[in-house]
Scaffold this active site. Structure first.
Site, PDB file in Angstrom:
ATOM      1  N   THR A   1       0.930  -1.278  -0.015  1.00  0.00           N
ATOM      2  CA  THR A   1      -0.020  -0.079   0.011  1.00  0.00           C
ATOM      3  C   THR A   1       0.726   1.365   0.072  1.00  0.00           C
ATOM      4  O   THR A   1       2.064   1.207   0.659  1.00  0.00           O
ATOM      5  CB  THR A   1      -0.942   0.077   1.040  1.00  0.00           C
TER       6      THR A   1
ATOM      7  N   GLY B   1       2.810  -2.871   8.171  1.00  0.00           N
ATOM      8  CA  GLY B   1       3.150  -3.399   9.577  1.00  0.00           C
ATOM      9  C   GLY B   1       4.214  -3.895   9.609  1.00  0.00           C
ATOM     10  O   GLY B   1       4.864  -4.530   8.880  1.00  0.00           O
TER      11      GLY B   1
ATOM     12  N   GLU C   1      -6.413  -5.496   3.508  1.00  0.00           N
ATOM     13  CA  GLU C   1      -6.411  -6.720   2.641  1.00  0.00           C
ATOM     14  C   GLU C   1      -7.940  -6.550   1.837  1.00  0.00           C
ATOM     15  O   GLU C   1      -8.401  -7.424   1.377  1.00  0.00           O
ATOM     16  CB  GLU C   1      -6.497  -7.837   3.243  1.00  0.00           C
TER      17      GLU C   1
END
Lengths: 675, 383
Positions: free
Chosen positions: A187, A226, A466
């Site tokens: 992303t 993350g 997701e």
């Protein structure tokens, strides 16, 4: 102040009244003393252990083992409340402290062998075990599960899917043992769901045999990555591949972003995404690349490769298909997310229902005891339909896991469609359940220690990561339409995505629905199929009408969003129902079958009641809608006596629930303050 | 009050004294090391139930006559019944015993057990569930069931699993013998009082005339001390125990121990391995699973599950290790049981599952635990 005094008088009078009314034992009035629901409720009508086995479905011993590992370690923050020990992260810690604790917990689990075989294990058994253990970790803390999921499912999954032998040899075992810590840099600030639009570039230099990775604009910075902010040493970077000025589309590259001591590498800048509304145990970060050179071998080359002299080689010629292949690891993530949503709903329902079986409010007879919350039909209507949906979706989650295990080129489409639909439906269901359970627990729901409120924050990212739920549901509708068009064009029967029912004649709904029909599996299946069939026809008609008016395919989809959304839901609900029916059919024990039948009926009828499509498109007459509503209330009252058994079957150990699920009077007593 | 003057000999198996508001029960089968017989267990159960309803009773003291507190259930009698075809009598014994355990675990008045001697198996069951457990320098605790082809019962899956870390797995699987200091250190005992002060303690408890756990605890504390652990204490090994006994399966536990032993020669590890190899493989697997499931559940579920297992073991349909263990250890005393299956890897997950699955037997009745409505929170969580 006077008002307060007045209220105190009323209350104490009320309490004393009861003390006189009841016998002179230690037992005080029913509204202040806690009676465990196990004592006050009727005996269970079915075997809870068998039901748990059916719900959890697999690896029960492994699950219990991991619960044991967590309960017995100080790292999992055990606290004694009301005579029981509870474990949960300390959310009062700062973001940095929460992140460090998450990492320490990972190290503990690693040391105890929890992750053994997660990447090097082969076969369906290893995969099911991984799912089971991840589910248990989620029950403790979603941030811990996400941090582990990023490392294993996303980074590890990317190496497995996109890498070839050299990458597998180098990284899989090292990842499993946390010799390195991986993240998944897909992303960007400017592009999320639209992965094909990302702006990071990887340019091949034939003279050095290296790729050069760059973040050309601010919108191209990697975002929400993350584990990137503090811990990750390596990243799978999604970039546009440029060779000799030609863009070959999105490809994935391994880059090292930190050394083993945690120092950020040159030509890389990393910043923190900062404090979030939940999941603060996960260190989400932002990454910029400034002419970062990486060896040619770091291209994950299972889909496409670049030869040393700079020739682009790919077995998949169609760039669209090539791109689709890159999204494979997201499928396993989506499966895990869908299933975790169900477990979160289970936690909140177990707490809220146990509380509703011990907390009383208002008396409806003069001098009579106050009523248990769950004895109010309105409270039953708030919680029990969510319980029925959670059961149905739990079976749907099990079905999805098994479907994922069977993945093959033929099944890729089905898996993508079902996992997208379930991810959206189950995560929305969870957030709705959490909100209802929070409210159903009143003020106690506000306390972080009671978990439900905190879970709202922790799980709030689910409809987004997701794949945005709405985008996923649009993809479901598009896939259904493609199937429809293909079947009609070739004049062949439907045989995929569960659309076989379209080959049969259109089901007829009786003009007057009576109780026995409403509870009939055939009727329930029929009306869900009818909705899906009709909406698919409508969607096809609407899109082709727009096309006839000269709109492009894309813009026809965009403007037909209303039917598309209804259709996505119809597909999802029908698939969920069918997995619930299948689970029910596989059960031989009569007592389980009876309760599962009631839950299934409640699930279907609540969907009929709640989804306006049934009235909008007249699958139900207003008379029949009224009959459905009446039956929902009836089913709630029939399921009410088994509510405790049904939440006990979730298999969530007491320590992972919260103080209000047990003796909340003792947990809040003055002696608990003093200690 | 139950009648004390029963015409059967059973009353003698528990002596009853009354001192002010305290009742003192003395297990009285000194020649059998106070092994708990059906009569003794029944008698104790009657006494406990009667005292609970008797407002004049505030405290119960439980002790043993002679050098044992209680060496366990009277397994020889059970095996005799079963071999004579009365396996139901055996199951009845366990049922009664477990009900007693449950009543103690949920008892509304303080129970002080004086563990001045052997505390094994059923002996642990009638004491550890109570509020206060007083160890002495004579205490000797063990759950030796895996060596007998049985499993730690009497609610041990509840109390062993609540010990620190994975000490419960260690104690339950290898049948480790603990002294009074170790019992205190791991929480099986709440106090340690030198035996010479026991009579003073008893007097003080009677004089305390209280049912307040805080007052009783303070009274015992006046006589208690914290003894040093002996040099070779199990408790000094907690790190290794946690590291090895936290493993998922018995095989993995053994593997972890062997890895530890490979690093350095260690007598403690080899004797631990020895105990594991001598125990019934089936018993080890059942016991591990019992403790793991028990750790996540309340006392009721633990006892109910153990009772189901006892039933299955008594039926002897899956295997007969219990009878073989009793033969080799208690009857023939050749100490050489022939376990069947004889190796851990032969005990499949399916076989273990059968022990834990719902019993389909027309004679089967669930353990009928009495409904206890006024359980104070402190009564449930004692460990």
């Amino acid at each position: 102040m006077e008002k307060v005094n007045f209220r105190t008088q009323i209350l104490s009078g009320h309490l004393q009244n009861h003390r006189h009314a009841t016998t002179a034992t230690i037992c005080a009035s029913p509204c202040v003393s806690y009676v465990p629901p196990e004592v006050s409720e009727q005996p269970f009508s079915f075997d809870v252990a068998s039901m748990r086995k059916l719900m959890d479905g697999h690896n029960l011993g492994d699950r219990d083992w991991l619960f044991n590992l967590m309960v017995q370690s100080e790292l999992f923050n055990p606290r004694l409340r009301g005579g029981k020990v509870f474990v949960a992260p300390d959310y009062n810690q700062s973001m940095e402290q929460q992140r460090e604790m998450t990492m320490k917990r990972i190290e503990y689990l690693l040391d105890r062998g929890v992750f053994k075989g997660w990447l090097t294990g082969k076969g369906p058994e290893a995969e099911m075990k991984k799912f089971a253990l991840l589910e248990v970790i989620e029950i403790f803390d979603y941030a811990l599960a996400i941090k582990i999921g990023v490392h294993f499912l996303l980074w590890g999954g990317a190496i497995q899917c996109f890498g070839t032998k050299r990458h597998h040899d180098e990284w899989l075992s090292a990842t499993e043992n946390y010799l390195i810590k991986g993240c998944f840099a897909m992303t960007e600030l400017g592009h999320g769901s639209n992965v094909q639009g990302i702006e990071t570039t990887a340019t091949y230099e034939a003279n050095t045999g290296e790729f050069v990775i760059n973040t050309p604009f601010e919108s191209a910075q990697k975002y929400w990555i993350g584990v990137a902010a503090n811990h990750a040493t390596h990243a799978v970077v999604f970039s546009q591949l440029n060779i000799d000025g030609n863009n070959q589309g999105v490809h994935t590259f391994i880059t090292q972003i930190r050394d083993e001591n945690g120092n950020i590498y040159p030509n890389i800048r990393i910043a923190d995404c900062g404090h979030k509304i939940g999941l603060n145990g996960v260190d989400n970060g932002r990454i910029w690349f400034d002419n970062l050179h990486i060896p040619r071998e770091n291209l994950l080359n299972s889909v496409a490769d670049v030869s040393p002299d700079g020739k682009y080689l790919s077995a998949i010629k169609d760039p669209e298909q090539r791109f689709a292949a890159f999204l494979a690891p997201l499928t396993s993530g989506r499966v895990a997310i869908a299933v975790s949503a169900v477990y979160s709903a289970k936690i909140s329902l177990a707490i809220a229902i146990r509380y509703a079986l011990t907390r009383r409010a208002f008396s409806i007879t003069a001098n009579g005891p106050e009523l248990l919350l769950l004895d109010y039909p309105s409270h039953q209507r708030r919680l029990l339909p969510l319980l029925a949906k959670t059961y149905a979706m739990s079976f749907a989650g099990n079905y999805l896991k098994l479907l994922y295990l069977k993945r093959s080129p033929q099944l890729i489409k089905t898996i993508h469609v079902v996992s997208s639909a379930f991810k959206a439906t189950l995560t929305w269901h969870n957030l709705r359940t959490l909100q209802e359970c929070r409210e159903a627990c009143g003020g106690q729901g506000m306390k972080t220690e009671n978990r439900i409120g905190q879970l709202k924050g922790e799980y709030d990212a689910q409809p987004t990561f997701e794949g945005d739920n709405y985008v996923l549901m649009q993809q479901v509708s598009k896939a259904l339409l493609a199937e429809y068009v293909a079947a009609k064009m070739r004049n062949k029967p439907f045989k995929e995505l569960g659309l076989e029912h379209m080959n049969r004649s259109c089901p007829v709904i009786p003009a007057q629905l009576i109780s026995s029909t409403l509870r009939n599996t055939q009727f329930q299946n029929d009306i869900f199929c009818l909705r899906e069939r009709d909406l698919l026809n409508r969607f096809a008609a609407e899109v082709s009408q727009y096309r006839a008016q000269g709109e492009s395919k894309e813009s026809a989809f965009v403007v037909s969003y209303q039917v598309a959304e209804d259709l996505g839901k119809a597909f999802s609900d029908r698939a969920i129902l069918q997995s619930a029916i299948e689970a029910e059919n596989n059960v031989t024990d009569a007592s389980l079958k009876i309760i599962l039948g009631l839950l299934r009926s409640l699930y279907v009828l609540v969907m009929l009641e709640e989804d306006a499509a049934f009235l909008r498109y007249e699958y139900l007459s207003t008379d029949n809608a009224a009959a459905v509503r009446k039956e929902v209330a009836k089913l709630c009252s029939e399921i009410r006596p088994q509510a405790l058994a049904l939440v006990s079957s979730f298999g969530i150990p007491d320590a992972f629930l919260s103080p209000i699920a047990f003796d909340w009077v003792a947990a809040n007593s003055w002696s608990a303050v003093e200690n | 009050m139950a009648s004390i003057s029963s015409s059967f000999g059973e009353t003698d198996q528990v002596l009853v004294e009354e001192k002010s508001s305290a009742k003192i029960f003395t297990l009285n089968r000194p020649k059998q090391l106070n092994a708990a017989s059906f009569q003794m267990v029944s008698r104790l159960l009657d006494l406990f139930l009667a005292c609970e309803d008797d407002p004049s009773v505030k405290l119960i003291i439980l002790k043993g006559k002679g050098r044992a507190f209680c060496a366990g259930g009277d397994v020889t009698a059970v095996v005799r019944d079963i071999t004579q075809g009365n396996w139901r009598l055996g199951a009845n014994f366990f049922g009664r015993e477990f009900i007693l355990n449950y009543v103690m675990a949920t008892y509304s008045k303080p129970q002080v057990s004086i563990l001045n001697g052997i505390v094994m198996g059923g002996g642990a069951g009638v004491s550890i569930h109570g509020r206060f457990r007083v160890a002495t320098e004579n205490s000797l605790f063990a759950m030796p069931e895996t060596a007998l082809g049985l499993f730690p019962d009497v609610g041990a899956s509840y109390f062993l699993s609540r010990l620190p870390g994975f000490f419960g797995e260690y104690v339950g699987l290898i049948g480790a013998k603990l002294d009074g200091a170790e019992m205190l250190a791991c929480g099986l005992a709440t106090h340690f009082v030198p035996s010479e002060k026991l009579s003073l303690l008893e007097d003080a408890l009677c004089k305390a005339d209280s049912n307040d756990p805080a007052i009783i605890s303070a009274t015992i504390s006046e006589f208690s001390l914290v003894p040093n652990l002996k040099e070779r204490s199990h408790c000094h090994r907690l790190n290794v125990i946690n590291k090895c006994f936290c493993r998922r399966t018995v095989e993995e536990i053994i593997l972890a121990l062997e890895r530890e032993a490979a690093d350095k020669e260690d007598e403690w590890i080899s004797s631990t391995l020895q105990s594991l190899k001598k125990a019934s493989p089936t018993s080890l697997k059942i016991s591990l699973r019992l403790i793991r499931e028990g750790r996540l559940q309340g006392i009721v579920k633990c006892l109910v599950r153990e009772y189901g297992l006892v039933w299955t073991v008594m039926r002897g349909e899956i295997n007969k290790d219990f009878f073989e263990g009793c033969r080799a250890i208690l009857l023939d005393k050749d100490k050489n049981p022939k376990w069947e299956p004889s190796k851990l890897e032969q005990v499949t997950e399916d076989m273990v599952d059968r022990y834990f699955s719902k019993i389909n037997d027309e004679d089967w009745e669930d353990l009928d635990l009495p409904r206890r409505s006024n359980i104070p929170p402190h009564a449930i969580a004692k460990l």
